[in-house]
Design an enzyme around this catalytic site. Structure first.
Site, PDB file in Angstrom:
ATOM      1  N   HIS A 155       0.841  -1.192   0.000  1.00  0.00           N
ATOM      2  CA  HIS A 155       0.000   0.000   0.000  1.00  0.00           C
ATOM      3  C   HIS A 155       0.881   1.249   0.000  1.00  0.00           C
ATOM      4  CE1 HIS A 155      -3.182  -2.816   0.949  1.00  0.00           C
ATOM      5  NE2 HIS A 155      -4.048  -1.856   0.733  1.00  0.00           N
ATOM      6  N   LYS A 595     -13.559   5.911   5.750  1.00  0.00           N
ATOM      7  CA  LYS A 595     -13.808   6.994   4.799  1.00  0.00           C
ATOM      8  C   LYS A 595     -15.299   7.138   4.526  1.00  0.00           C
ATOM      9  CE  LYS A 595     -12.606   8.390   0.062  1.00  0.00           C
ATOM     10  NZ  LYS A 595     -13.577   7.856  -0.882  1.00  0.00           N
TER      11      LYS A 595
END
Length: 936
Positions: A155, A595
């Site tokens: 990532h 999120k």
């Protein structure tokens, strides 16, 4: 001549060793700045530090204004040097702090006794089991149940170049040498000169990559940690367990390995077009080659060590028979046979090396026949050596020396090193299946079908032996890539079943989302459905990999249990589960959920999903493992791994766990062997406690229905506050103005784009969670790690004050609730709204309503948390972290003010002047990431 850079941290609650290290490094950094940039630059660095320190300590914002005024008038070269100086400072401080962690752990180890072992050690967990009446057999059964699988991923959260990482490691080694060794004056002088030179090189090394790393670069970066610190740390963990069993149970026993590593690097295709089937094949074969090479090195060392002469130590019959078989199957050079003709143990090791050499040759030249020798046979050969040493009366050498270490390595890493997962988005499979069904003349518009009809059709095709793709048919590039990926998986598992373990389906919403990749696997011969040859009735499935659903959004998490119920009830999928030994892995995404729903809602939705998914699997009689897709920051599920384990619902504690180790987390946890060992022992400690002592993760005894209703209410209130902020009409415009998200999207730190659409087209829906959190961290709001809990807690306590005692009880006795509040406190302490206000005012035309909303929720959250936790200030329970943040703040403030100025100049300047400013802005992003010790 100016004095060296002043640090002034003595007498501030920081230990003397850390104070000495930071002052030493700061002094050397000041000397280097003066040598490279001149005394005027050092004076500017020191002036800005002093002004920001006064502003923070004396609550005098006018000093910060003075600092910004000076930065506003600085030349480009001065701004660049400020960034280089302060970024280097944080690289050095971070290494000093890691050395402090190591020092404290060693100090605690020296002070520990069998009755009072070091906190969070394996000794502590085994002693707790003994004190609770667990027998040796109980503990061995518990160890048999453990299945711990850290999973490294690529990532895009590691902002540092490898060149910087290597220099930091070198500096860490020198600090360790200085701390542990009694150096002579000459050695001390040499060490200081080496430190000075490393700092000079650090300042002279470009922080920002010239171009994005390739996937191969990322694979090599991940393998560096796996074949170095992880390779060294794993045997130490097993030795810790053996030592604890000897200490508390008086038993020297073997147990099944419980720690294995997995990887996504080079095989995670979701959103990364550069991870091709060819790259995945190359990654797996590179890992295999590296594992074999490492074993060759280990065997050379073992051969040197086991210098046992047959004249003094008669080889047992089992060893002689084994050597006779080896002589028939393996050809060794004549000089090796002569050299070891009277050293049977060394000769046996040479034969093992000969087999591994043959495997390496076959990897380099596929035309060469590979020996029929796998990792299991390798382990059995090592066990044979162990038995033969014991038969010779050399039990300590057999069980407590280099051979035992090699045996642990072989059982942990096999010939695959780490098992790969392949991940892909569900929509990609849907498109590929639709194309194949159309080409086969089965269904022209698969995507238009309702879910029930899709399931019927997929079940029919999965049980139909004929392939879908007609001979000579041409498919789209996307479908070709998907089919080739499954073909590569088939090829790799034929070479070694441990090379690939799982196929993970991102954004799993329906049963068909799992049946579709199974059909694609069937198309290339990876998945087989076989009927009973006598009756023609459904028989069984053969498949060497797991299919893993990934639930990511709040909606998916809330529906995860019902979806898993449907998946496990589907007759064909249930046969897939049976093919995998009645086992199902389920992955939970911590990034997109935060999120999507904010901090509190995401944490609660994940907790409830774990509870409900476990209940579904238990109801179906399915053995399960939850895979936690945690990021490095609190806003993406980060935090201390052992605390996260203790906070999980008791029903999930079956001994199995997987979790991701992402980006900068890998280098923080695995750059130094001592830190890697501490990280792993904390995880093993937590797993032993929650599985062997269920009360370790229990609650206060509140009625579950009452608890869930109250937590549902808090989560809903928190999500409403969060969505009210991010769904506001002008929010996205404000966010893109006040944060460096545009530059973050261009930062060359990973091969994967930051947006699901393209790196140049960023909006809220397509923006990935990592850059979303990254940008908030840069401007010091850090809202993904706390925002929304202020309104939720304050409203609840205002309308129902009687719940205060309930929340206080939860904080004391419910690990999940305590962890959520403690992680939020940490992020709130790291947030710095007085600095964020500069971004809002100077870039967002503020003060805006958005800043006011955030500020209001912060104060409401702070007040409520202090009431619930009965603290005077945030993080009273962890004063070391609080003090570390306070000491970092003035230095970080300078970086923020420089970044702010660069963003203003980019927006107001001519296009021709913007490129060097953007390069400097990249450096500011790296610097703040180093200061905050996190990116996204």
């Amino acid at each position: 001549m100016l004095p060296p850079l002043q640090i002034e941290i003595e007498g501030t609650g920081i230990s003397r060793p850390l104070s000495e290290h930071v002052n030493l490094l700061g002094g050397l950094l000041g000397q280097v700045i003066q040598e490279m940039a001149g005394p005027e630059m050092l004076e500017l660095v020191e002036t800005l530090r002093r002004l920001c320190k006064q502003a923070a300590q004396e609550n005098r914002p006018e000093f910060r204004e003075q600092a910004y005024t000076r930065i506003h008038s600085a030349t480009y070269d001065e701004l660049l040097w400020l960034l280089r100086a302060y970024t280097a400072f944080f690289h050095l401080v971070n290494q000093a702090e890691q050395q402090e962690i190591i020092r404290i752990n060693r100090e605690r180890a020296q002070q520990s006794t069998p009755e009072r072992p070091r906190p969070e050690s394996i000794d502590e967990a085994i002693l707790a089991l003994k004190q609770q009446g667990r027998t040796l057999d109980d503990v061995l059964t518990l160890l048999e149940r453990l299945d711990i699988q850290p999973t490294v991923t690529a990532h895009p959260t590691e902002a540092r170049r490898r060149s910087i990482l290597y220099k930091q490691q070198h500096i860490a080694q020198m600090l360790s040498q200085q701390r542990r060794c009694q150096l002579t004056p000459e050695e001390q002088e040499t060490l200081l000169l080496d430190l000075h030179n490393q700092i000079t090189l650090l300042l002279g090394t470009a922080e920002v990559r010239e171009e994005r790393p390739t996937v191969r670069d990322e694979v090599e970066q991940g393998l560096y940690f796996i074949q170095s610190t992880i390779w060294e740390a794993v045997p130490r963990i097993y030795e810790d367990v053996r030592r604890a069993l000897r200490r508390y149970y008086g038993a020297d026993v073997d147990f099944r390995p419980f720690l294995r590593y997995r990887s996504w690097i080079g095989s995670d295709r979701d959103g990364n077009p550069y991870v091709t089937p060819e790259i995945t094949r190359w990654t797996a074969l590179t890992q295999r080659r590296l594992a074999l090479q490492r074993y060759m090195e280990e065997l050379r060392q073992l051969r040197r060590r086991l210098s046992l002469s047959d004249r003094y130590v008669a080889p047992p019959e089992e060893l002689r028979r084994s050597l006779a078989r080896d002589a028939r199957e393996v050809s060794l050079p004549p000089h090796v046979l002569r050299q070891f003709r009277h050293e049977s143990f060394r000769l046996k090791i040479s034969y093992i090396m000969g087999r591994l050499h043959g495997l390496l040759q076959a990897l380099d030249d596929p035309t060469q026949p590979a020996p029929d020798y796998d990792a299991d046979a390798f382990v059995e050969d090592l066990r044979l050596l162990q038995r033969c040493l014991e038969a010779c009366g050399l039990e300590r050498i057999a069980r407590h020396d280099q051979l035992t270490r090699l045996l642990v390595l072989a059982q942990t890493f096999g010939f695959h090193l780490v098992t790969l997962d392949v991940r892909q988005h569900s929509s990609v499979h849907e498109a590929a299946v639709a194309e194949l069904l159309r080409l086969a003349g089965v269904e022209n518009d698969y995507r238009a079908l309702p879910e029930s009809r899709r399931q019927e059709l997929l079940a029919e095709e999965l049980s139909n032996p004929r392939p879908l793709l007609p001979p000579g048919a041409r498919v789209s590039e996307a479908t070709r890539q998907v089919l080739e990926t499954f073909a590569v998986i088939r090829e790799l598992v034929q070479l070694d079943p441990r090379l690939v373990g799982s196929y993970i389906v991102s954004m799993t919403h329906t049963v068909s989302d799992l049946l579709e990749p199974m059909l694609l696997a069937k198309e290339v011969g990876l998945w087989h459905y076989e009927r009973d040859p006598r009756t023609g009735k459904p028989g069984h499935v053969r498949c060497p990999i797991d299919f893993v659903p990934l639930f990511e959004t709040i909606e998916d998490l809330e529906a995860a249990a019902s979806r898993m119920e449907a998946i496990l009830s589907h007759p064909v999928y249930r046969m897939q589960v049976a093919a995998r030994g009645g086992f199902q892995e389920i992955m939970l995404g911590y990034s997109d959920s935060t999120k999507d729903g904010g901090y509190w809602m995401a944490n609660w939705a994940l907790h409830r999903a774990q509870e409900q998914l476990a209940e579904v699997c238990l109801r179906h009689g399915v053995d399960f493992r939850l895979f936690h897709g945690r990021g490095g920051t609190v806003g993406r599920g980060g935090g201390r791994a052992n605390q996260a384990i203790l906070a999980m619902p008791p029903v999930v504690h079956n001994g199995r766990i997987r979790f991701t180790e992402q980006g900068e987390v890998i280098s923080f946890r695995y750059a130094l062997p001592e830190i890697a060992h501490r990280h792993l022992e904390q995880i093993v400690n937590a797993m032993l406690r929650v599985v062997g002592l269920p009360a370790a993760s229990g609650t206060d005894g509140t009625d579950p229905a009452t608890r869930n209703r109250l937590m549902d209410e808090l989560a809903a209130r928190s999500m409403r506050a969060y969505r009210r902020l991010i769904d506001a009409p002008d929010f996205w415009s404000w966010y893109t103005r006040i944060t460096p998200i545009d530059q973050i999207s261009r930062l060359p730190i990973a091969s994967r784009p930051v947006s699901r659409s393209s790196a140049r087209e960023v909006d809220f829906e397509s923006l990935r969670a990592i850059p979303w959190v990254f940008a908030w961290t840069q401007v010091r709001y850090l809202i993904p790690g706390w925002f929304g809990i202020g309104q939720a807690l304050d409203e609840l306590l205002q309308t129902s004050p009687e719940h205060l005692e309930t929340l206080r009880t939860w904080y004391r006795s419910w690990p999940f609730f305590r962890t959520v509040l403690q992680n939020a406190q940490r992020e709130m302490v790291r947030a710095r709204l007085e600095i964020a206000a500069y971004y809002d005012r100077l870039l967002g035309d503020g003060p805006t309503a958005f800043h006011q909303m955030i500020e209001e929720d912060y104060h409401r959250a702070r007040t409520a948390i202090l009431r619930i936790t009965d603290q005077e200030s945030l993080l009273d329970h962890d004063p070391i972290i609080r003090k570390s943040v306070q000491l970092r703040n003035p230095y970080t403030d300078v970086l923020n003010l420089v970044q702010l100025e660069l963003m203003r100049r980019i927006r107001s300047g001519a296009e021709a002047d913007r490129e060097p400013l953007r390069r400097a802005l990249f450096l500011s992003i790296n610097g703040i990431a180093a200061a905050m010790q996190s990116t996204g």
